[in-house]
Design a protein around this motif. Structure first.
Motif, short mmCIF file in Angstrom:
data_model
loop_
_atom_site.label_atom_id
_atom_site.label_comp_id
_atom_site.label_asym_id
_atom_site.label_seq_id
_atom_site.Cartn_x
_atom_site.Cartn_y
_atom_site.Cartn_z
N GLY A 56 0.82 -1.22 0.00
CA GLY A 56 0.00 0.00 0.00
C GLY A 56 0.84 1.26 0.00
N LEU A 57 1.88 1.28 0.83
CA LEU A 57 2.77 2.46 0.87
C LEU A 57 3.53 2.61 -0.44
CD1 LEU A 57 4.19 2.32 4.51
CD2 LEU A 57 2.51 3.91 3.57
N GLY A 58 3.93 1.51 -1.05
CA GLY A 58 4.61 1.58 -2.35
C GLY A 58 3.70 2.14 -3.42
N ALA A 59 2.42 1.73 -3.41
CA ALA A 59 1.46 2.24 -4.39
C ALA A 59 1.21 3.73 -4.18
CB ALA A 59 0.15 1.46 -4.29
N ILE A 60 1.09 4.14 -2.94
CA ILE A 60 0.89 5.57 -2.65
C ILE A 60 2.11 6.37 -3.08
CG2 ILE A 60 0.65 7.24 -0.78
CD1 ILE A 60 -1.12 5.15 0.64
N GLY A 61 3.30 5.86 -2.80
CA GLY A 61 4.53 6.55 -3.21
C GLY A 61 4.63 6.66 -4.72
N ALA A 62 4.26 5.60 -5.44
CA ALA A 62 4.30 5.64 -6.91
C ALA A 62 3.29 6.64 -7.44
CB ALA A 62 4.04 4.25 -7.47
N ALA A 63 2.11 6.70 -6.83
CA ALA A 63 1.08 7.64 -7.28
C ALA A 63 1.52 9.08 -7.05
CB ALA A 63 -0.23 7.37 -6.55
N VAL A 64 2.09 9.36 -5.90
CA VAL A 64 2.56 10.73 -5.60
C VAL A 64 3.69 11.11 -6.54
CG1 VAL A 64 3.75 12.13 -3.86
CG2 VAL A 64 1.78 10.73 -3.22
N THR A 65 4.62 10.20 -6.78
CA THR A 65 5.72 10.47 -7.71
C THR A 65 5.20 10.74 -9.11
OG1 THR A 65 7.18 9.06 -6.41
CG2 THR A 65 7.88 9.57 -8.64
N GLY A 66 4.23 9.95 -9.57
CA GLY A 66 3.65 10.16 -10.89
C GLY A 66 2.96 11.50 -11.01
N ILE A 67 2.23 11.90 -9.98
CA ILE A 67 1.55 13.20 -10.01
C ILE A 67 2.55 14.34 -10.05
CG2 ILE A 67 0.12 14.74 -8.60
CD1 ILE A 67 -1.42 12.21 -7.70
#
Length: 88
Positions: free
Chosen positions: A22-33
Motif C-alpha cells: 500500500g505504501l509503495g502504491a501511494i509513493g508511486a502515485a505521488v511520484t507520478g503526479i
C-alpha cells in the motif's frame, strides 16, 4: 498429542506485507503526479534563431510532393510561424 497444528496463517506477516504494498502504491502515485505536473526534471527549452528556422526542410502534403527550405516561406512576404512539439 502434544502439539496442535494451526491452519491459520500468521496474520502479522500478511498485514505487514499489505502495508508495504500500500505504501509503495501511494509513493508511486505521488511520484507520478509530481512528475506529470511539474517540469522539475525536463531540460530547458532553447529559443529558435532565424538561421536555424530558415534551414528546416519542409514537405508538402497532398499528391504533389515537394521539399523546400522554410526560408522560402518569408522570402517575398512575411510569415507567422508557430512550432509545437507534442508530448511523447
Amino acid at each position: 498429542m502434544g502439539s496442535e497444528m494451526s491452519f491459520l496463517p500468521d496474520l502479522g506477516v500478511f498485514t505487514m506485507g499489505m502495508w508495504s504494498v500500500g505504501l509503495g502504491a501511494i509513493g508511486a502515485a505521488v511520484t507520478g503526479i509530481v512528475l506529470a505536473n511539474t517540469d522539475l526534471f525536463l531540460s530547458k527549452p532553447e529559443k529558435a534563431t532565424l538561421e536555424s528556422l530558415e534551414d528546416i526542410e519542409l514537405k508538402t502534403l497532398g499528391p504533389e510532393k515537394r521539399t523546400f527550405k522554410a526560408g522560402e516561406l518569408w522570402k517575398e512576404n512575411g510569415a507567422v510561424i508557430m512550432a509545437v512539439r507534442r508530448p511523447g
